[in-house]
Write a protein that holds these residues in place. Structure first.
Motif, PDB file in Angstrom:
ATOM      1  N   GLY A 145     -44.065 -24.459  -3.211  1.00  0.00           N
ATOM      2  CA  GLY A 145     -43.123 -24.287  -2.108  1.00  0.00           C
ATOM      3  C   GLY A 145     -43.126 -25.447  -1.147  1.00  0.00           C
ATOM      4  N   TRP A 146     -44.303 -25.922  -0.812  1.00  0.00           N
ATOM      5  CA  TRP A 146     -44.403 -26.952   0.225  1.00  0.00           C
ATOM      6  C   TRP A 146     -43.929 -28.318  -0.246  1.00  0.00           C
ATOM      7  N   LEU A 147     -44.239 -28.720  -1.481  1.00  0.00           N
ATOM      8  CA  LEU A 147     -43.839 -30.047  -1.939  1.00  0.00           C
ATOM      9  C   LEU A 147     -42.329 -30.162  -2.127  1.00  0.00           C
ATOM     10  N   SER A 148     -41.638 -29.028  -2.161  1.00  0.00           N
ATOM     11  CA  SER A 148     -40.179 -29.021  -2.194  1.00  0.00           C
ATOM     12  C   SER A 148     -39.610 -28.653  -0.824  1.00  0.00           C
ATOM     13  N   LEU A 149     -40.483 -28.573   0.183  1.00  0.00           N
ATOM     14  CA  LEU A 149     -40.108 -28.090   1.517  1.00  0.00           C
ATOM     15  C   LEU A 149     -39.248 -26.832   1.414  1.00  0.00           C
ATOM     16  N   PHE A 150     -39.775 -25.874   0.638  1.00  0.00           N
ATOM     17  CA  PHE A 150     -39.233 -24.525   0.462  1.00  0.00           C
ATOM     18  C   PHE A 150     -38.005 -24.468  -0.442  1.00  0.00           C
ATOM     19  N   GLY A 151     -37.627 -25.596  -1.037  1.00  0.00           N
ATOM     20  CA  GLY A 151     -36.481 -25.589  -1.935  1.00  0.00           C
ATOM     21  C   GLY A 151     -36.692 -24.729  -3.163  1.00  0.00           C
ATOM     22  N   LYS A 152     -37.958 -24.569  -3.587  1.00  0.00           N
ATOM     23  CA  LYS A 152     -38.259 -23.725  -4.750  1.00  0.00           C
ATOM     24  C   LYS A 152     -38.579 -22.288  -4.351  1.00  0.00           C
ATOM     25  N   TRP A 153     -38.559 -22.001  -3.062  1.00  0.00           N
ATOM     26  CA  TRP A 153     -38.888 -20.651  -2.598  1.00  0.00           C
ATOM     27  C   TRP A 153     -37.697 -19.904  -1.996  1.00  0.00           C
ATOM     28  N   LEU A 154     -36.793 -20.649  -1.360  1.00  0.00           N
ATOM     29  CA  LEU A 154     -35.747 -20.015  -0.562  1.00  0.00           C
ATOM     30  C   LEU A 154     -34.357 -20.357  -1.079  1.00  0.00           C
ATOM     31  N   PRO A 155     -33.372 -19.502  -0.769  1.00  0.00           N
ATOM     32  CA  PRO A 155     -31.982 -19.881  -1.044  1.00  0.00           C
ATOM     33  C   PRO A 155     -31.628 -21.132  -0.239  1.00  0.00           C
ATOM     34  N   LEU A 156     -30.745 -21.951  -0.763  1.00  0.00           N
ATOM     35  CA  LEU A 156     -30.403 -23.221  -0.125  1.00  0.00           C
ATOM     36  C   LEU A 156     -29.977 -23.072   1.340  1.00  0.00           C
ATOM     37  N   PRO A 157     -29.115 -22.112   1.703  1.00  0.00           N
ATOM     38  CA  PRO A 157     -28.733 -22.002   3.122  1.00  0.00           C
ATOM     39  C   PRO A 157     -29.937 -21.787   4.041  1.00  0.00           C
ATOM     40  N   ALA A 158     -30.933 -21.048   3.579  1.00  0.00           N
ATOM     41  CA  ALA A 158     -32.133 -20.813   4.392  1.00  0.00           C
ATOM     42  C   ALA A 158     -32.963 -22.091   4.516  1.00  0.00           C
ATOM     43  N   VAL A 159     -33.020 -22.893   3.443  1.00  0.00           N
ATOM     44  CA  VAL A 159     -33.751 -24.160   3.500  1.00  0.00           C
ATOM     45  C   VAL A 159     -33.084 -25.106   4.496  1.00  0.00           C
ATOM     46  N   ILE A 160     -31.760 -25.140   4.481  1.00  0.00           N
ATOM     47  CA  ILE A 160     -31.022 -25.991   5.420  1.00  0.00           C
ATOM     48  C   ILE A 160     -31.323 -25.574   6.856  1.00  0.00           C
ATOM     49  N   GLU A 161     -31.365 -24.277   7.103  1.00  0.00           N
ATOM     50  CA  GLU A 161     -31.676 -23.774   8.447  1.00  0.00           C
ATOM     51  C   GLU A 161     -33.081 -24.186   8.878  1.00  0.00           C
ATOM     52  N   ALA A 162     -34.026 -24.105   7.966  1.00  0.00           N
ATOM     53  CA  ALA A 162     -35.429 -24.359   8.303  1.00  0.00           C
ATOM     54  C   ALA A 162     -35.753 -25.842   8.435  1.00  0.00           C
ATOM     55  N   MET A 163     -34.903 -26.719   7.913  1.00  0.00           N
ATOM     56  CA  MET A 163     -35.231 -28.146   7.868  1.00  0.00           C
ATOM     57  C   MET A 163     -35.460 -28.740   9.259  1.00  0.00           C
ATOM     58  N   ASP A 164     -34.693 -28.291  10.245  1.00  0.00           N
ATOM     59  CA  ASP A 164     -34.875 -28.803  11.607  1.00  0.00           C
ATOM     60  C   ASP A 164     -36.279 -28.509  12.126  1.00  0.00           C
ATOM     61  N   LEU A 165     -36.806 -27.356  11.757  1.00  0.00           N
ATOM     62  CA  LEU A 165     -38.153 -26.968  12.188  1.00  0.00           C
ATOM     63  C   LEU A 165     -39.202 -27.880  11.549  1.00  0.00           C
ATOM     64  N   PHE A 166     -39.003 -28.228  10.295  1.00  0.00           N
ATOM     65  CA  PHE A 166     -39.939 -29.135   9.611  1.00  0.00           C
ATOM     66  C   PHE A 166     -39.905 -30.523  10.245  1.00  0.00           C
ATOM     67  N   ILE A 167     -38.700 -30.988  10.555  1.00  0.00           N
ATOM     68  CA  ILE A 167     -38.563 -32.317  11.155  1.00  0.00           C
ATOM     69  C   ILE A 167     -39.185 -32.341  12.554  1.00  0.00           C
ATOM     70  N   GLU A 168     -38.995 -31.272  13.308  1.00  0.00           N
ATOM     71  CA  GLU A 168     -39.491 -31.232  14.692  1.00  0.00           C
ATOM     72  C   GLU A 168     -40.999 -31.053  14.768  1.00  0.00           C
ATOM     73  N   PHE A 169     -41.554 -30.192  13.903  1.00  0.00           N
ATOM     74  CA  PHE A 169     -42.960 -29.819  14.047  1.00  0.00           C
ATOM     75  C   PHE A 169     -43.856 -30.240  12.887  1.00  0.00           C
ATOM     76  N   GLY A 170     -43.301 -30.843  11.848  1.00  0.00           N
ATOM     77  CA  GLY A 170     -44.125 -31.309  10.749  1.00  0.00           C
ATOM     78  C   GLY A 170     -44.869 -30.179  10.051  1.00  0.00           C
ATOM     79  N   LEU A 171     -46.132 -30.399   9.760  1.00  0.00           N
ATOM     80  CA  LEU A 171     -46.933 -29.403   9.050  1.00  0.00           C
ATOM     81  C   LEU A 171     -46.996 -28.087   9.806  1.00  0.00           C
ATOM     82  N   ARG A 172     -47.019 -28.139  11.130  1.00  0.00           N
ATOM     83  CA  ARG A 172     -47.044 -26.898  11.912  1.00  0.00           C
ATOM     84  C   ARG A 172     -45.790 -26.071  11.655  1.00  0.00           C
ATOM     85  N   GLY A 173     -44.648 -26.742  11.493  1.00  0.00           N
ATOM     86  CA  GLY A 173     -43.420 -26.031  11.158  1.00  0.00           C
ATOM     87  C   GLY A 173     -43.488 -25.397   9.782  1.00  0.00           C
TER      88      GLY A 173
END
Length: 246
Positions: A145-173
């Motif tokens: 899940g993590w090496l795909s930044l959730f692309g292998k775990w979540l539907p694409l629209p949910a991954v797009i939503e979560a991407m801002d959190l990853f960019i803002e907070f890194g590993l904590r996100g």
């Protein structure tokens, strides 16, 4: 004679570089065939996704290309369409921020798994103990899940939503989204009675589940204070920004 040897070495180096770039291009093309294959909106964007991955790999041969990056690039291309230059810039930023997910010995992945285990045991004890009883170790599912930044775990629209959190907070996100997601899916996990059933749910079934990306991100933001406290306690600091998790 020395100059001939030097020229020969340069020629061999160029040939080796060309071979590596060609192999990388083949690997990217093969992986793109399987990237969000169930999402029709991705197919027309594959040329842009390919260009971003190939250019990054060629410009950064020490990192190159690794499976999982294809999902990150695809998510960013879809998120910032039609601004390919913005998608490329964000991809480079994400790869720099999460370099430890893909670099030799996976240092950021190891830190993340260690922190996840502490957080899950403390805040999701029933689920943590259930995974233990089923023989499911964090290393058997988190990398996917993590090496795909959730692309292998979540539907694409949910991954797009979560991407801002990853960019803002890194590993904590990433940790916050993981905890929020597993908390939302806890009832389904608890119904699994064997390791293979748990892993099938995590690595296959969640992507087809109707997961609300906006709700997931809101929930993840509520988890961030717990993640921050765990990081601060683990590193003996008062402010999480004082530590480089990579």
């Amino acid at each position: 004679m020395a100059s001939q040897h030097a020229l020969g070495a340069l020629g061999w180096s160029a040939l080796q570089r060309d071979a590596e770039e060609e192999a990388r291009a083949v690997a990217i093309a093969n992986d793109l065939e399987r990237t969000f294959a169930d999402m029709p909106m991705v197919a027309p964007r594959k040329p842009q996704i390919f260009r971003i991955l190939e250019e990054f790999g060629n410009a950064n041969p020490d990192i190159g290309y690794t499976q999982g990056m294809n999902y990150v690039a695809a998510t960013l291309v879809l998120k910032f369409h039609p601004r390919e230059d913005t998608a490329r810039k964000k991809f480079n930023e994400v790869l720099l921020q999460f370099n430890g997910f893909w670099s030799d010995d996976f240092p950021l992945l190891k830190v993340g798994i260690w922190l996840y285990q502490r957080l899950a045991e403390r805040h999701l004890p029933n689920l943590y103990n259930h995974f233990e009883r089923c023989g499911v170790e964090a290393m058997s599912f988190l990398p996917n899940g993590w090496l795909s930044l959730f692309g292998k775990w979540l539907p694409l629209p949910a991954v797009i939503e979560a991407m801002d959190l990853f960019i803002e907070f890194g590993l904590r996100g990433v940790l916050a989204v993981t905890l929020a997601l597993f908390h939302m899916q806890q009832r389904r996990f608890m119904a699994c009675r064997a390791m293979e059933h748990v892993l099938e749910l995590i690595n296959q079934d969640m992507r087809s589940a109707p997961i609300d990306g906006e709700l997931l991100v809101k929930s993840a933001r509520l988890w961030l204070p717990s993640v921050n406290r765990a990081v601060a306690e683990s590193y003996g600091i008062s402010e999480v920004d004082d530590v480089d998790l990579a």
